[in-house]
Design a protein around this motif. Structure first.
Motif, PDB file in Angstrom:
ATOM      1  N   THR A   1      38.083  28.485  34.382  1.00  0.00           N
ATOM      2  CA  THR A   1      38.359  29.555  33.427  1.00  0.00           C
ATOM      3  C   THR A   1      37.464  30.756  33.706  1.00  0.00           C
ATOM      4  OG1 THR A   1      38.943  27.920  31.763  1.00  0.00           O
ATOM      5  CG2 THR A   1      38.486  30.132  30.980  1.00  0.00           C
ATOM      6  N   ILE A   2      36.215  30.509  33.981  1.00  0.00           N
ATOM      7  CA  ILE A   2      35.282  31.596  34.278  1.00  0.00           C
ATOM      8  C   ILE A   2      35.687  32.304  35.566  1.00  0.00           C
ATOM      9  CG2 ILE A   2      32.887  32.123  34.900  1.00  0.00           C
ATOM     10  CD1 ILE A   2      32.064  29.863  32.984  1.00  0.00           C
ATOM     11  N   LEU A   3      36.109  31.545  36.567  1.00  0.00           N
ATOM     12  CA  LEU A   3      36.566  32.151  37.819  1.00  0.00           C
ATOM     13  C   LEU A   3      37.831  32.987  37.603  1.00  0.00           C
ATOM     14  CD1 LEU A   3      35.989  29.326  40.470  1.00  0.00           C
ATOM     15  CD2 LEU A   3      34.771  31.485  40.244  1.00  0.00           C
ATOM     16  N   ASP A   4      38.729  32.496  36.770  1.00  0.00           N
ATOM     17  CA  ASP A   4      39.945  33.258  36.454  1.00  0.00           C
ATOM     18  C   ASP A   4      39.587  34.563  35.753  1.00  0.00           C
ATOM     19  OD1 ASP A   4      41.597  31.360  37.586  1.00  0.00           O
ATOM     20  OD2 ASP A   4      42.069  30.357  35.671  1.00  0.00           O
ATOM     21  N   GLN A   5      38.654  34.505  34.822  1.00  0.00           N
ATOM     22  CA  GLN A   5      38.221  35.715  34.115  1.00  0.00           C
ATOM     23  C   GLN A   5      37.561  36.692  35.083  1.00  0.00           C
ATOM     24  OE1 GLN A   5      35.674  34.173  31.042  1.00  0.00           O
ATOM     25  NE2 GLN A   5      37.376  33.714  29.648  1.00  0.00           N
ATOM     26  N   LEU A   6      36.724  36.171  35.948  1.00  0.00           N
ATOM     27  CA  LEU A   6      36.059  37.005  36.943  1.00  0.00           C
ATOM     28  C   LEU A   6      37.080  37.649  37.872  1.00  0.00           C
ATOM     29  CD1 LEU A   6      33.473  38.053  38.214  1.00  0.00           C
ATOM     30  CD2 LEU A   6      33.345  35.930  39.541  1.00  0.00           C
ATOM     31  N   GLU A   7      38.073  36.871  38.303  1.00  0.00           N
ATOM     32  CA  GLU A   7      39.118  37.407  39.171  1.00  0.00           C
ATOM     33  C   GLU A   7      39.877  38.530  38.465  1.00  0.00           C
ATOM     34  OE1 GLU A   7      42.921  35.862  41.843  1.00  0.00           O
ATOM     35  OE2 GLU A   7      42.107  34.557  40.284  1.00  0.00           O
ATOM     36  N   GLU A   8      40.183  38.336  37.209  1.00  0.00           N
ATOM     37  CA  GLU A   8      40.903  39.359  36.444  1.00  0.00           C
ATOM     38  C   GLU A   8      40.061  40.624  36.314  1.00  0.00           C
ATOM     39  OE1 GLU A   8      43.887  41.280  34.698  1.00  0.00           O
ATOM     40  OE2 GLU A   8      44.031  39.284  35.605  1.00  0.00           O
ATOM     41  N   LYS A   9      38.780  40.463  36.049  1.00  0.00           N
ATOM     42  CA  LYS A   9      37.903  41.637  35.928  1.00  0.00           C
ATOM     43  C   LYS A   9      37.785  42.368  37.260  1.00  0.00           C
ATOM     44  CE  LYS A   9      35.212  40.032  32.034  1.00  0.00           C
ATOM     45  NZ  LYS A   9      34.729  40.947  31.067  1.00  0.00           N
ATOM     46  N   ILE A  10      37.751  41.613  38.345  1.00  0.00           N
ATOM     47  CA  ILE A  10      37.681  42.237  39.668  1.00  0.00           C
ATOM     48  C   ILE A  10      38.966  43.008  39.952  1.00  0.00           C
ATOM     49  CG2 ILE A  10      37.635  41.752  42.148  1.00  0.00           C
ATOM     50  CD1 ILE A  10      35.656  39.472  41.494  1.00  0.00           C
ATOM     51  N   LYS A  11      40.112  42.439  39.620  1.00  0.00           N
ATOM     52  CA  LYS A  11      41.391  43.128  39.809  1.00  0.00           C
ATOM     53  C   LYS A  11      41.423  44.423  39.002  1.00  0.00           C
ATOM     54  CE  LYS A  11      44.328  39.133  40.879  1.00  0.00           C
ATOM     55  NZ  LYS A  11      45.435  38.289  40.433  1.00  0.00           N
ATOM     56  N   GLN A  12      40.964  44.353  37.762  1.00  0.00           N
ATOM     57  CA  GLN A  12      40.929  45.545  36.922  1.00  0.00           C
ATOM     58  C   GLN A  12      40.000  46.606  37.514  1.00  0.00           C
ATOM     59  OE1 GLN A  12      39.804  44.152  33.035  1.00  0.00           O
ATOM     60  NE2 GLN A  12      41.854  43.409  32.537  1.00  0.00           N
ATOM     61  N   ALA A  13      38.857  46.155  38.020  1.00  0.00           N
ATOM     62  CA  ALA A  13      37.912  47.095  38.626  1.00  0.00           C
ATOM     63  C   ALA A  13      38.523  47.756  39.855  1.00  0.00           C
ATOM     64  CB  ALA A  13      36.614  46.373  38.994  1.00  0.00           C
ATOM     65  N   VAL A  14      39.210  46.983  40.677  1.00  0.00           N
ATOM     66  CA  VAL A  14      39.852  47.522  41.879  1.00  0.00           C
ATOM     67  C   VAL A  14      40.933  48.528  41.483  1.00  0.00           C
ATOM     68  CG1 VAL A  14      41.348  46.934  43.837  1.00  0.00           C
ATOM     69  CG2 VAL A  14      39.310  45.561  43.364  1.00  0.00           C
ATOM     70  N   GLU A  15      41.734  48.214  40.490  1.00  0.00           N
ATOM     71  CA  GLU A  15      42.774  49.137  40.018  1.00  0.00           C
ATOM     72  C   GLU A  15      42.154  50.427  39.495  1.00  0.00           C
ATOM     73  OE1 GLU A  15      45.164  47.075  37.152  1.00  0.00           O
ATOM     74  OE2 GLU A  15      46.003  45.705  38.635  1.00  0.00           O
ATOM     75  N   THR A  16      41.078  50.286  38.745  1.00  0.00           N
ATOM     76  CA  THR A  16      40.393  51.460  38.205  1.00  0.00           C
ATOM     77  C   THR A  16      39.854  52.323  39.339  1.00  0.00           C
ATOM     78  OG1 THR A  16      39.791  50.274  36.198  1.00  0.00           O
ATOM     79  CG2 THR A  16      38.520  52.244  36.706  1.00  0.00           C
TER      80      THR A  16
END
Length: 72
Positions: free
Chosen positions: A4-19
Motif C-alpha cells: 500500500t505504501i509503495l502504491d501511494q509512493l508510486e501515485e505521488k511520483i506520477k503526480q509529481a512527474v505530471e506536474t
C-alpha cells in the motif's frame, strides 16, 4: 502494508512527474511569449526612433520656413 505504501509512493511520483511536465510546458509557453514581447518591444523602439527623427525633420523645416518669413 508495504505494498500500500509503495502504491501511494508510486501515485505521488506520477503526480509529481505530471506536474513537472505541465510546468515545463508552461515555461516553454512563457519563453515564447517573452520572445514575442521582446520582438514587439524592439519594433516599437525602432518606430519611436523613426517618429522622433520625422518630428525633428518637421521642426527643422518649420524653423527654416519661419526664418524665410522673418527675412521677408
Amino acid at each position: 502494508m508495504s505494498l500500500t505504501i509503495l502504491d501511494q509512493l508510486e501515485e505521488k511520483i506520477k503526480q509529481a512527474v505530471e506536474t513537472i511536465q505541465l510546468l515545463q510546458l508552461e515555461l516553454e509557453d512563457l519563453k515564447e511569449q517573452k520572445a514575442a514581447a521582446e520582438q514587439e518591444s524592439a519594433a516599437l523602439r525602432q518606430e519611436h526612433e523613426q517618429l522622433k527623427s520625422e518630428h525633428q525633420n518637421f521642426q527643422d523645416r518649420l524653423r527654416a520656413l519661419l526664418g524665410q518669413i522673418d527675412n521677408v
